[in-house]
Scaffold this active site. Structure first.
Site, PDB file in Angstrom:
ATOM      1  N   HIS A 229       0.834  -1.216   0.000  1.00 45.11           N
ATOM      2  CA  HIS A 229       0.000   0.000   0.000  1.00 45.11           C
ATOM      3  C   HIS A 229       0.866   1.263   0.000  1.00 45.11           C
ATOM      4  O   HIS A 229       0.528   2.260   0.632  1.00 45.11           O
ATOM      5  CB  HIS A 229      -0.944   0.039   1.204  1.00 45.11           C
ATOM      6  CG  HIS A 229      -1.961  -1.061   1.213  1.00 45.11           C
ATOM      7  ND1 HIS A 229      -3.223  -0.929   0.715  1.00 45.11           N
ATOM      8  CD2 HIS A 229      -1.898  -2.342   1.675  1.00 45.11           C
ATOM      9  CE1 HIS A 229      -3.898  -2.058   0.867  1.00 45.11           C
ATOM     10  NE2 HIS A 229      -3.113  -2.943   1.440  1.00 45.11           N
TER      11      HIS A 229
ATOM     12  N   ASN B 290     -10.288  -2.808   2.644  1.00 47.38           N
ATOM     13  CA  ASN B 290     -10.028  -2.774   1.208  1.00 47.38           C
ATOM     14  C   ASN B 290     -11.333  -2.519   0.460  1.00 47.38           C
ATOM     15  O   ASN B 290     -12.402  -2.505   1.065  1.00 47.38           O
ATOM     16  CB  ASN B 290      -9.452  -4.119   0.736  1.00 47.38           C
ATOM     17  CG  ASN B 290      -7.967  -4.259   1.059  1.00 47.38           C
ATOM     18  OD1 ASN B 290      -7.254  -3.272   1.261  1.00 47.38           O
ATOM     19  ND2 ASN B 290      -7.496  -5.494   1.098  1.00 47.38           N
TER      20      ASN B 290
ATOM     21  N   HIS C  54      -3.499   0.896  12.144  1.00 53.52           N
ATOM     22  CA  HIS C  54      -3.196  -0.334  12.879  1.00 53.52           C
ATOM     23  C   HIS C  54      -4.517  -1.018  13.241  1.00 53.52           C
ATOM     24  O   HIS C  54      -5.361  -0.399  13.914  1.00 53.52           O
ATOM     25  CB  HIS C  54      -2.412   0.037  14.147  1.00 53.52           C
ATOM     26  CG  HIS C  54      -2.114  -1.096  15.060  1.00 53.52           C
ATOM     27  ND1 HIS C  54      -2.103  -2.419  14.649  1.00 53.52           N
ATOM     28  CD2 HIS C  54      -1.794  -1.119  16.378  1.00 53.52           C
ATOM     29  CE1 HIS C  54      -1.803  -3.187  15.690  1.00 53.52           C
ATOM     30  NE2 HIS C  54      -1.614  -2.427  16.745  1.00 53.52           N
TER      31      HIS C  54
ATOM     32  N   TYR D 284       1.046  -4.377  12.063  1.00 56.76           N
ATOM     33  CA  TYR D 284       0.918  -2.937  11.794  1.00 56.76           C
ATOM     34  C   TYR D 284       1.757  -2.074  12.728  1.00 56.76           C
ATOM     35  O   TYR D 284       2.390  -1.104  12.307  1.00 56.76           O
ATOM     36  CB  TYR D 284      -0.556  -2.512  11.817  1.00 56.76           C
ATOM     37  CG  TYR D 284      -1.286  -3.012  10.590  1.00 56.76           C
ATOM     38  CD1 TYR D 284      -1.612  -4.360  10.462  1.00 56.76           C
ATOM     39  CD2 TYR D 284      -1.604  -2.174   9.540  1.00 56.76           C
ATOM     40  CE1 TYR D 284      -2.251  -4.847   9.340  1.00 56.76           C
ATOM     41  CE2 TYR D 284      -2.249  -2.652   8.406  1.00 56.76           C
ATOM     42  CZ  TYR D 284      -2.569  -3.988   8.314  1.00 56.76           C
ATOM     43  OH  TYR D 284      -3.179  -4.459   7.191  1.00 56.76           O
TER      44      TYR D 284
HETATM   45 FE1  HDD Z   1      -2.493  -4.820   5.461  1.00 57.19          FE
HETATM   46  C1  HDD Z   1      -1.017  -1.798   5.143  1.00 57.19           C
HETATM   47  C2  HDD Z   1      -5.459  -3.527   4.328  1.00 57.19           C
HETATM   48  C3  HDD Z   1      -3.861  -7.991   5.409  1.00 57.19           C
HETATM   49  C4  HDD Z   1       0.277  -6.040   6.903  1.00 57.19           C
HETATM   50  N1  HDD Z   1      -3.108  -3.019   4.842  1.00 57.19           N
HETATM   51  C5  HDD Z   1      -2.354  -1.884   4.787  1.00 57.19           C
HETATM   52  C6  HDD Z   1      -3.145  -0.789   4.315  1.00 57.19           C
HETATM   53  C7  HDD Z   1      -4.391  -1.284   4.081  1.00 57.19           C
HETATM   54  C8  HDD Z   1      -4.370  -2.684   4.422  1.00 57.19           C
HETATM   55  C9  HDD Z   1      -5.586  -0.509   3.565  1.00 57.19           C
HETATM   56  C10 HDD Z   1      -2.652   0.622   4.080  1.00 57.19           C
HETATM   57  C11 HDD Z   1      -2.893   1.494   5.273  1.00 57.19           C
HETATM   58  C12 HDD Z   1      -2.460   2.903   4.958  1.00 57.19           C
HETATM   59  O1  HDD Z   1      -3.104   3.536   4.105  1.00 57.19           O
HETATM   60  O2  HDD Z   1      -1.482   3.348   5.552  1.00 57.19           O
HETATM   61  N2  HDD Z   1      -4.271  -5.624   4.901  1.00 57.19           N
HETATM   62  C13 HDD Z   1      -5.390  -4.905   4.567  1.00 57.19           C
HETATM   63  C14 HDD Z   1      -6.530  -5.796   4.490  1.00 57.19           C
HETATM   64  C15 HDD Z   1      -6.079  -7.051   4.785  1.00 57.19           C
HETATM   65  C16 HDD Z   1      -4.666  -6.942   5.045  1.00 57.19           C
HETATM   66  C17 HDD Z   1      -7.949  -5.363   4.182  1.00 57.19           C
HETATM   67  C18 HDD Z   1      -6.839  -8.339   4.870  1.00 57.19           C
HETATM   68  C19 HDD Z   1      -8.062  -8.423   5.205  1.00 57.19           C
HETATM   69  N3  HDD Z   1      -1.893  -6.682   6.014  1.00 57.19           N
HETATM   70  C20 HDD Z   1      -2.614  -7.856   5.948  1.00 57.19           C
HETATM   71  C21 HDD Z   1      -1.863  -8.922   6.568  1.00 57.19           C
HETATM   72  C22 HDD Z   1      -0.685  -8.362   7.008  1.00 57.19           C
HETATM   73  C23 HDD Z   1      -0.730  -6.967   6.654  1.00 57.19           C
HETATM   74  C24 HDD Z   1      -2.326 -10.354   6.675  1.00 57.19           C
HETATM   75  C25 HDD Z   1       0.476  -8.996   7.723  1.00 57.19           C
HETATM   76  C26 HDD Z   1       0.448 -10.035   8.461  1.00 57.19           C
HETATM   77  N4  HDD Z   1      -0.657  -4.067   5.866  1.00 57.19           N
HETATM   78  C27 HDD Z   1       0.310  -4.744   6.534  1.00 57.19           C
HETATM   79  C28 HDD Z   1       1.500  -3.878   6.886  1.00 57.19           C
HETATM   80  C29 HDD Z   1       1.080  -2.499   6.284  1.00 57.19           C
HETATM   81  C30 HDD Z   1      -0.278  -2.788   5.692  1.00 57.19           C
HETATM   82  C31 HDD Z   1       2.822  -4.415   6.496  1.00 57.19           C
HETATM   83  C32 HDD Z   1       2.052  -1.817   5.335  1.00 57.19           C
HETATM   84  C33 HDD Z   1       2.079  -0.375   5.706  1.00 57.19           C
HETATM   85  C34 HDD Z   1       1.356  -0.312   6.954  1.00 57.19           C
HETATM   86  O3  HDD Z   1       0.922  -1.543   7.305  1.00 57.19           O
HETATM   87  O4  HDD Z   1       1.164   0.679   7.615  1.00 57.19           O
HETATM   88  O5  HDD Z   1       1.656  -3.841   8.253  1.00 57.19           O
END
Ligand code: HDD
Length: 705
Positions: A87, A160, A351, A374
């Site tokens: 993202h 999402n 988060h 997160y």
């Molecule tokens: Fe995630 C970012 C949505 C599964 C780990 N995720 C992130 C963002 C969104 C989502 C919208 C961007 C937030 C922003 O604008 O800063 N993610 C989802 C959805 C998931 C999902 C709807 C499943 C239902 N994500 C998911 C899993 C993991 C992560 C299973 C890890 C185990 N996601 C992350 C992250 C991020 C992230 C690595 C990257 C940047 C951040 O968090 O801030 O932690």
């Protein structure tokens, strides 16, 4: 209320500090007749010359003592922070959530207690796979992350635009993302899933198949953030004041209805305006057309969860709205763009673990894993555990922790007490826990063997994929087939292509057949072996189609009018009035950006020059030319493309009589989606027609392959 006022003060104080940091206020002086602040160093020292470094003589050498130069370059060298690991590309805006009614019957969450109550929010939309600088119209999931600054702390709904996810267990997330992003040896492709690694992973992980259908559908190429749904994906819990729990799934429903672009259009938008979605949101908010969504809830109890044919903890499954209807409980309005992209959109830290009293997690293994990831990632990205001190991340209600120090601490506890319990008493002793108001986890009884396993109901990977497919209109089914063929045509390993088709056989034979044909597969592969018997006959869920649920209105959309000198002013005015009456925007595209002199002698400025304003930027187009103007534009390739692309992308086209030669040259065979503009009434009829958004009947006629 009292406490909230206090929080306002606190926020104001934070912003005041930030204003000082930005150098607002202070000394001013006159430049070109205007009062402007005096440029200073970070230390507040006024700068006399920002054009020349300090040297011995005009040709140097430069001096090490030039503290202004050193500070400026030092700061520049350290401007970048790591981009989000997923993202990375996103765009945010401020707004509010307004509750329609009290939800005290199901949750004690403070923001849902009083009808009409407004809670400030920050929302960030994003794509998943591409880097920060990638183009907006990648075929991808869109993030829809909402931070609610409630009176009892921040609640982040990190969702999402698709209600299901690729995988069931967070342990597979790094594999999924590695496979989707650029391949590690070559560093490409950028912001695309059309490559071997992605489809190799998908083909070996049948649980991804439901999501595969969604990302190959038009949902993955939205026309605007304003025209897409959002979903919390997981099942969460609401907990009421008496401690009773109700399961909940969160939905965002766009007030302007859903709309997507077509794939060929997406490819061209990425070239014409890689910031298409950002610009759209920015323009809408700046012009006072504030985008709006309604918050919908699916509420259900243990009995429903036990009787449902899938596990409500499985994030690869949805609950059809026909089974558990949606209760619309409030609206989200985005009414303010950011002041500074980095400070707000880039530094905002969402988060899933940020929840408030009245809301709780479930045991969804994907959600549980997210709750770890997160917080962890923000430390890496923002560099300090004090990222919550940044104004965009800080709560807007009072907060008192005993945390201290660390890099960039903006505030530390005042006084002597930085531990608890202590015997200092009163305000001296610092904050204390409150068993009545404090967050309490829902006391779900848990027991079981410690093992690495999944629930049995998680194992049907095809039935809901099939349900999604049969819920689409024929146009959308064709788009899904075409998307699979496009993506797999970029996969170089034939065995991977065939493996995907082997899964599609279990989803729907027509889908499998058309993809196999589109790829030119010689032999149909054998169907993949399902892990569990497929429930074949789930009824269609009509709400899953975008086309069948269109808004039937041109509101919020954009009409592009190609005009030339001498064109009919009356027709242009009638078109503009009709479009504006619908709440749509009109943009003029002309041979020169300075504009055109119309037949009545009036001068009209253009928004785009023809080679910078292709029709992919518009929802519908009109071609208003004089005979002379048509003659010139006949020899302009981008004018021909303007028309032929609009036709190929199934758009509605209005044209003046003199524009006919250009339409002929563009290969347009007039159909029900084309309208000759002769009178102002035609203009009205045309704009009404545009409410259908696309003339889908044409599509099959312009795509032979
Ligand atoms: Fe995630 C970012 C949505 C599964 C780990 N995720 C992130 C963002 C969104 C989502 C919208 C961007 C937030 C922003 O604008 O800063 N993610 C989802 C959805 C998931 C999902 C709807 C499943 C239902 N994500 C998911 C899993 C993991 C992560 C299973 C890890 C185990 N996601 C992350 C992250 C991020 C992230 C690595 C990257 C940047 C951040 O968090 O801030 O932690």
């Amino acid at each position: 209320m009292a406490s909230f006022r206090q929080s306002d003060k606190q926020t104001k104080a934070q912003f005041a500090d930030a204003a000082v940091l930005r150098g607002e206020g202070g000394e001013t002086h006159q430049v070109a007749g205007k009062d402007v602040p005096v440029l200073t160093t970070q230390q507040g020292v006024p700068v006399s010359d920002d054009q020349n470094s300090l040297k011995i003589g005009p040709r140097g050498p430069a001096l090490l003592e030039d503290f202004h130069f050193r500070e400026k370059i030092f700061h520049f060298d350290h401007e970048r922070i790591p981009e989000r690991v997923v993202h990375a590309r996103g765009f945010g805006a401020h707004g509010f959530f307004e509750a329609y009614e009290s939800l005290a019957d199901v949750t004690s969450a403070d923001l849902f207690q009083r009808a009409g109550e407004k809670t400030p929010v920050f929302v960030r939309f994003s794509t998943v796979a591409g880097n920060k600088g990638s183009a907006d119209l990648a075929r991808d999931v869109r993030g829809f992350a909402v931070k609610f600054y409630t009176k009892e702390g921040n609640w982040d709904l990190v969702g999402n635009n698709i209600p299901v996810f690729f995988i069931q267990d967070a342990i597979k997330f790094p594999d999924l993302i590695h496979a989707a992003k650029q391949e590690p040896d070559r560093g490409f492709p950028q912001a695309q899933t059309a490559h071997d690694n992605f489809w190799d992973f998908m083909s070996l992980m049948p649980e991804t198949m439901h999501m595969a259908l969604w990302i190959m559908s038009d949902r993955a190429i939205p026309r605007s953030f304003r025209f897409m749904e959002g979903f919390g994906v997981h099942t969460f819990r609401f907990v009421d004041g008496k401690g009773k729990s109700t399961f909940v799934k969160f939905h965002w429903k766009p007030k302007l209805g859903m709309q997507s672009v077509v794939w060929n259009e997406a490819l061209k938008i990425n070239g014409a305006d890689p910031d298409f979605h950002r610009r759209d949101l920015w323009d809408a908010i700046q012009t006072g057309n504030f985008p709006e969504w309604e918050l919908g809830l699916q509420l259900f109890d243990d009995d429903f969860a036990d009787s449902f044919e899938f596990d409500v903890l499985d994030a690869t499954k949805l609950i059809p709205e026909e089974r558990v209807p949606i209760r619309r409980v409030g609206r989200l309005v985005l009414d303010r763009t950011v002041d500074n992209f980095f400070a707000e959109t880039e530094q905002v830290a969402f988060h899933t673990g940020n929840i408030v009293p009245g809301i709780d997690f479930t045991n969804d293994p994907l959600l549980q894993g997210r709750n770890f990831s997160y917080l962890d990632t923000q430390l890496k990205r923002l560099g300090s555990p004090n990222f919550t001190h940044l104004p965009i991340n800080a709560p807007k209600c009072p907060f008192h922790t005993l945390q201290q120090d660390g890099h960039m601490a903006f505030h530390n506890p005042k006084g002597r007490a930085n531990y608890e319990p202590n015997s200092w008493g009163g305000a001296m002793g610092g904050p204390r826990e409150d068993p009545d108001r404090g967050f309490r986890s829902f006391p779900a009884p848990e027991a079981g063997d410690k093992r690495r396993v999944r629930g049995e109901l998680f194992a049907d990977h095809y039935s809901q994929a099939r349900q999604f497919y049969v819920s689409q209109t024929p146009v959308e089914q064709t788009h899904i087939q075409d998307a699979f063929v496009f993506e797999l045509s970029k996969v170089e390993t034939p065995a991977i292509r065939a493996r995907i088709v082997s899964h599609l056989i279990n989803i729907h034979p027509d889908l499998a057949r058309s993809v196999a044909e589109g790829l030119g597969l010689k032999d149909m592969p054998k169907a993949a072996q399902p892990a569990r018997k497929v429930i074949e006959d789930l009824p269609p869920s009509p709400v899953l189609s975008i086309v069948a649920n269109g808004p039937k209105s041109f509101r919020g959309r954009k009409l592009g009018v190609l005009v030339s000198d001498g064109a009919d002013a009356g027709l242009l005015d009638a078109l503009t009035a009709a479009a504006e009456a619908q709440g749509a925007v009109v943009e003029l595209v002309a041979p020169r950006v300075g504009g055109v002199a119309l037949g009545d002698g009036s001068l009209r400025p253009a928004r785009q020059k023809i080679n910078g304003g292709p029709s992919v930027l518009y929802d519908a187009v009109a071609v208003l030319l004089s005979a002379e103007g048509a003659k010139t534009l006949l020899n302009e390739a981008t004018a021909k493309d303007f028309v032929s692309d609009a036709f190929a992308h199934a758009k509605f086209i209005a044209f003046s009589a003199a524009a006919q030669p250009l339409l002929d040259k563009a290969g347009v065979l007039p159909d029900g989606g084309c309208l000759a503009l002769k009178t102002p009434d035609d203009a009205k009829r045309f704009v009404a027609l545009c409410g259908e958004l696309r003339f889908w009947e044409r599509e099959a006629k312009v795509h032979a392959v």
